[in-house]
Design a protein around this motif. Structure first.
Motif, PDB file in Angstrom:
ATOM      1  N   ASP A   9      82.336  54.413   6.305  1.00  0.00           N
ATOM      2  CA  ASP A   9      83.527  54.656   5.476  1.00  0.00           C
ATOM      3  C   ASP A   9      83.534  53.751   4.254  1.00  0.00           C
ATOM      4  O   ASP A   9      83.898  54.182   3.158  1.00  0.00           O
ATOM      5  CB  ASP A   9      84.789  54.427   6.306  1.00  0.00           C
ATOM      6  CG  ASP A   9      84.995  55.513   7.359  1.00  0.00           C
ATOM      7  OD1 ASP A   9      84.393  56.607   7.198  1.00  0.00           O
ATOM      8  OD2 ASP A   9      85.736  55.266   8.329  1.00  0.00           O
ATOM      9  N   LEU A  20      80.970  55.133   1.740  1.00  0.00           N
ATOM     10  CA  LEU A  20      81.452  56.336   1.056  1.00  0.00           C
ATOM     11  C   LEU A  20      82.557  56.000   0.056  1.00  0.00           C
ATOM     12  O   LEU A  20      82.591  56.541  -1.059  1.00  0.00           O
ATOM     13  CB  LEU A  20      81.963  57.351   2.076  1.00  0.00           C
ATOM     14  CG  LEU A  20      80.893  57.996   2.973  1.00  0.00           C
ATOM     15  CD1 LEU A  20      81.545  58.899   4.011  1.00  0.00           C
ATOM     16  CD2 LEU A  20      79.901  58.788   2.133  1.00  0.00           C
ATOM     17  N   LYS A  21      83.463  55.107   0.453  1.00  0.00           N
ATOM     18  CA  LYS A  21      84.562  54.733  -0.437  1.00  0.00           C
ATOM     19  C   LYS A  21      84.042  54.019  -1.671  1.00  0.00           C
ATOM     20  O   LYS A  21      84.496  54.277  -2.798  1.00  0.00           O
ATOM     21  CB  LYS A  21      85.559  53.839   0.309  1.00  0.00           C
ATOM     22  CG  LYS A  21      86.764  53.462  -0.530  1.00  0.00           C
ATOM     23  CD  LYS A  21      87.744  52.617   0.281  1.00  0.00           C
ATOM     24  CE  LYS A  21      88.953  52.231  -0.576  1.00  0.00           C
ATOM     25  NZ  LYS A  21      89.914  51.388   0.200  1.00  0.00           N
ATOM     26  N   THR A  22      83.068  53.136  -1.497  1.00  0.00           N
ATOM     27  CA  THR A  22      82.508  52.401  -2.636  1.00  0.00           C
ATOM     28  C   THR A  22      81.730  53.318  -3.560  1.00  0.00           C
ATOM     29  O   THR A  22      81.869  53.255  -4.781  1.00  0.00           O
ATOM     30  CB  THR A  22      81.600  51.265  -2.144  1.00  0.00           C
ATOM     31  OG1 THR A  22      82.338  50.424  -1.255  1.00  0.00           O
ATOM     32  CG2 THR A  22      81.098  50.433  -3.310  1.00  0.00           C
ATOM     33  N   ARG A  45      88.493  63.259 -10.947  1.00  0.00           N
ATOM     34  CA  ARG A  45      87.890  62.315 -10.014  1.00  0.00           C
ATOM     35  C   ARG A  45      88.554  60.942 -10.012  1.00  0.00           C
ATOM     36  O   ARG A  45      88.455  60.215  -9.022  1.00  0.00           O
ATOM     37  CB  ARG A  45      86.403  62.135 -10.348  1.00  0.00           C
ATOM     38  CG  ARG A  45      85.540  63.343 -10.089  1.00  0.00           C
ATOM     39  CD  ARG A  45      85.414  63.629  -8.614  1.00  0.00           C
ATOM     40  NE  ARG A  45      85.106  62.435  -7.838  1.00  0.00           N
ATOM     41  CZ  ARG A  45      85.039  62.425  -6.510  1.00  0.00           C
ATOM     42  NH1 ARG A  45      85.281  63.523  -5.825  1.00  0.00           N
ATOM     43  NH2 ARG A  45      84.736  61.302  -5.870  1.00  0.00           N
ATOM     44  N   THR A  46      89.212  60.559 -11.099  1.00  0.00           N
ATOM     45  CA  THR A  46      89.807  59.225 -11.183  1.00  0.00           C
ATOM     46  C   THR A  46      91.273  59.302 -10.756  1.00  0.00           C
ATOM     47  O   THR A  46      92.095  59.908 -11.438  1.00  0.00           O
ATOM     48  CB  THR A  46      89.704  58.658 -12.607  1.00  0.00           C
ATOM     49  OG1 THR A  46      88.346  58.716 -13.032  1.00  0.00           O
ATOM     50  CG2 THR A  46      90.188  57.223 -12.650  1.00  0.00           C
ATOM     51  N   LYS A  47      91.585  58.691  -9.629  1.00  0.00           N
ATOM     52  CA  LYS A  47      92.918  58.815  -9.039  1.00  0.00           C
ATOM     53  C   LYS A  47      94.003  58.276  -9.959  1.00  0.00           C
ATOM     54  O   LYS A  47      95.078  58.882 -10.092  1.00  0.00           O
ATOM     55  CB  LYS A  47      92.952  58.069  -7.701  1.00  0.00           C
ATOM     56  CG  LYS A  47      94.275  58.201  -6.944  1.00  0.00           C
ATOM     57  CD  LYS A  47      94.218  57.472  -5.617  1.00  0.00           C
ATOM     58  CE  LYS A  47      95.498  57.697  -4.821  1.00  0.00           C
ATOM     59  NZ  LYS A  47      96.702  57.177  -5.537  1.00  0.00           N
ATOM     60  N   GLY A  82      82.203  56.388  -3.899  1.00  0.00           N
ATOM     61  CA  GLY A  82      83.158  57.304  -4.526  1.00  0.00           C
ATOM     62  C   GLY A  82      83.659  56.811  -5.876  1.00  0.00           C
ATOM     63  O   GLY A  82      84.025  57.606  -6.742  1.00  0.00           O
ATOM     64  N   THR A  83      83.658  55.478  -6.062  1.00  0.00           N
ATOM     65  CA  THR A  83      84.089  54.935  -7.347  1.00  0.00           C
ATOM     66  C   THR A  83      83.064  55.196  -8.451  1.00  0.00           C
ATOM     67  O   THR A  83      83.367  55.030  -9.630  1.00  0.00           O
ATOM     68  CB  THR A  83      84.332  53.417  -7.239  1.00  0.00           C
ATOM     69  OG1 THR A  83      83.099  52.759  -6.905  1.00  0.00           O
ATOM     70  CG2 THR A  83      85.365  53.113  -6.163  1.00  0.00           C
ATOM     71  N   CYS A  84      81.847  55.604  -8.059  1.00  0.00           N
ATOM     72  CA  CYS A  84      80.790  55.872  -9.042  1.00  0.00           C
ATOM     73  C   CYS A  84      80.609  57.359  -9.326  1.00  0.00           C
ATOM     74  O   CYS A  84      79.867  57.718 -10.253  1.00  0.00           O
ATOM     75  CB  CYS A  84      79.453  55.306  -8.557  1.00  0.00           C
ATOM     76  SG  CYS A  84      79.455  53.539  -8.239  1.00  0.00           S
ATOM     77  N   ILE A  85      81.243  58.218  -8.523  1.00  0.00           N
ATOM     78  CA  ILE A  85      80.999  59.651  -8.640  1.00  0.00           C
ATOM     79  C   ILE A  85      81.342  60.166 -10.038  1.00  0.00           C
ATOM     80  O   ILE A  85      80.599  60.968 -10.625  1.00  0.00           O
ATOM     81  CB  ILE A  85      81.799  60.424  -7.576  1.00  0.00           C
ATOM     82  CG1 ILE A  85      81.247  60.119  -6.181  1.00  0.00           C
ATOM     83  CG2 ILE A  85      81.742  61.917  -7.839  1.00  0.00           C
ATOM     84  CD1 ILE A  85      79.841  60.587  -5.957  1.00  0.00           C
ATOM     85  N   SER A  86      82.468  59.710 -10.573  1.00  0.00           N
ATOM     86  CA  SER A  86      82.881  60.186 -11.903  1.00  0.00           C
ATOM     87  C   SER A  86      81.819  59.866 -12.947  1.00  0.00           C
ATOM     88  O   SER A  86      81.497  60.707 -13.795  1.00  0.00           O
ATOM     89  CB  SER A  86      84.218  59.547 -12.295  1.00  0.00           C
ATOM     90  OG  SER A  86      85.239  59.937 -11.407  1.00  0.00           O
TER      91      SER A  86
END
Length: 314
Positions: A235, A238-240, A297-299, A242-246
Motif C-alpha cells: 500500500d 502504491l500510494k507513493t 490526477r492531482t487531488k 501514485g504521486t508520480c502518475i500525473s
C-alpha cells in the motif's frame, strides 16, 4: 507555377502556407478537432493558473512548476493553432517573413522549455520521495525561481541563431511551404544555399536537449523506483508511486510526438500529408492533455475545482 514563385528573390516579404497538401478539401472538417483542442487548452491551462494563484495551500514547488508548464502550453498552442485555423477557415495562407521567424523561434524555444519544466518536475518528485524531510529546504522559492530562470535561458539562447541564419539565405525555388505553420526544416529545404550547418545544428539541438532531458528524467525515476521498492508495504508503494502518475502521464504527450516528429526529417518514404498531419498534432496535444491529467490526477487541484463549481452553484 507562377513567376512570383520561381523568380530569384532574397528574403521574400511573405510566404504561403498550404496547410495539409492533398487534404485541402477537408480543411474545414479537419479544423473542428483543432479548434476543440485549442479551446480546451486555453480553458484548462487558465483554470490551472487561476486555481493555483487563488489557493495559498498550493503555493509550493510542484504547483509553481505546473504553472510554468501551463504558461508554456498556452504560448505553444497560441503560436500555432490560430494561424492554422485562419488557413483552414478563411484560406488565409500568407504570412510575413518576420512573423514566420517569430513563430519559428517561439515554437522551438517553448517546446524546449516544456521539456525542461518536465525535467524540473521530475527532480521535484525525486526530492519529495527520496528526501521527503529535506524537500522544503532543498526546493525553496528561491531555488524554484533559479530553476525556472535556467530553463528559460537554456531554451531561449540556443535557438537565437535560427532566425538570423534563416533570414540571410537566398530563396530562389519557391515561397510556398507545404505546412500549416512555419517549420524550420520545411523552410530550410527552400533555401538556395548550403544549409548543412543549420540542418546539423537543428539535429544536434533536438537530440541533445530532448535526449539529455529524457536521460535525466529516466535517472530520476530509476532512483524513485528504487526508493519505492524499499518501502515496507505494498500500500505504501502504491500510494507513493501514485504521486508520480500525473507527471509520468504528462511526459508521454511531449516525448512520444517528439520522436514521431523525426519522421518529418528522415521519413522520405512516408506520405507528405501524413507527416504534416503528425506535425500539426504534435504541438496542440500536450497543451490539451496536461491540464486534464493534472486536473484529474492531482487531488488538491481536483478538490479546489469542485469547490469552485459547487460554490458558484450555491
Amino acid at each position: 507555377m507562377s513567376d512570383s514563385n520561381t523568380t530569384d528573390f532574397t528574403n521574400p516579404s511573405t510566404f504561403i502556407l498550404v496547410g495539409i497538401p492533398g487534404l485541402e478539401a477537408a480543411h474545414v472538417w479537419i479544423s473542428i478537432p483543432f479548434f476543440t483542442m485549442y479551446a480546451i487548452a486555453i480553458l484548462g491551462n487558465f483554470t490551472i493558473l487561476f486555481i493555483v494563484r487563488r489557493e495559498r495551500s498550493l503555493h509550493g514547488p510542484m504547483y509553481y512548476f505546473l504553472c510554468m508548464l501551463a504558461v508554456t502550453d498556452l504560448v505553444i498552442s497560441t503560436t500555432t493553432i490560430p494561424k492554422m485555423l485562419s488557413n483552414f477557415w478563411f484560406n488565409s495562407r500568407e504570412i510575413s517573413f518576420s512573423a514566420c521567424l517569430t513563430q519559428m523561434y517561439f515554437i522551438h524555444c517553448f517546446s524546449t522549455m516544456e521539456s525542461g519544466i518536465l525535467l524540473a518536475m521530475a527532480f521535484d518528485r525525486y526530492v519529495a520521495i527520496c528526501h521527503p524531510l529535506r524537500h522544503s529546504t532543498i526546493l525553496t522559492n528561491s531555488v524554484v525561481a533559479k530553476i525556472g530562470l535556467a530553463v528559460v535561458l537554456r531554451s531561449g539562447i540556443p535557438y537565437l541563431p535560427y532566425p538570423f541564419l534563416t533570414r540571410q539565405w537566398p530563396y530562389c525555388r519557391t515561397n510556398i511551404i507545404p505546412h500549416s505553420y512555419w517549420v524550420h526544416i520545411a523552410v530550410v529545404k527552400l533555401a538556395c544555399a548550403d544549409i548543412r550547418i543549420s540542418s546539423y545544428y537543428g539535429q544536434f539541438e533536438l537530440f541533445s536537449v530532448i535526449g539529455m532531458d529524457g536521460f535525466f528524467i529516466a535517472v530520476s525515476y530509476s532512483l524513485i523506483l528504487r526508493a519505492i521498492f524499499r518501502l515496507p508495504t505494498k500500500d505504501a508503494r502504491l500510494k507513493t508511486f501514485g504521486t508520480c502518475i500525473s507527471h509520468v502521464c504528462a511526459i508521454s504527450p511531449l516525448y512520444i510526438p517528439e520522436f514521431l516528429s523525426l519522421m518529418y526529417r528522415f521519413g522520405h518514404s512516408v506520405p507528405l500529408h501524413f507527416l504534416i498531419l503528425i506535425a500539426n498534432v504534435f504541438h496542440p496535444v500536450p497543451p490539451v492533455l496536461h491540464p486534464i491529467i493534472y486536473g484529474v490526477r492531482t487531488k488538491q487541484i481536483r478538490d479546489r475545482l469542485l469547490q469552485l463549481f459547487t460554490h458558484k452553484e450555491t
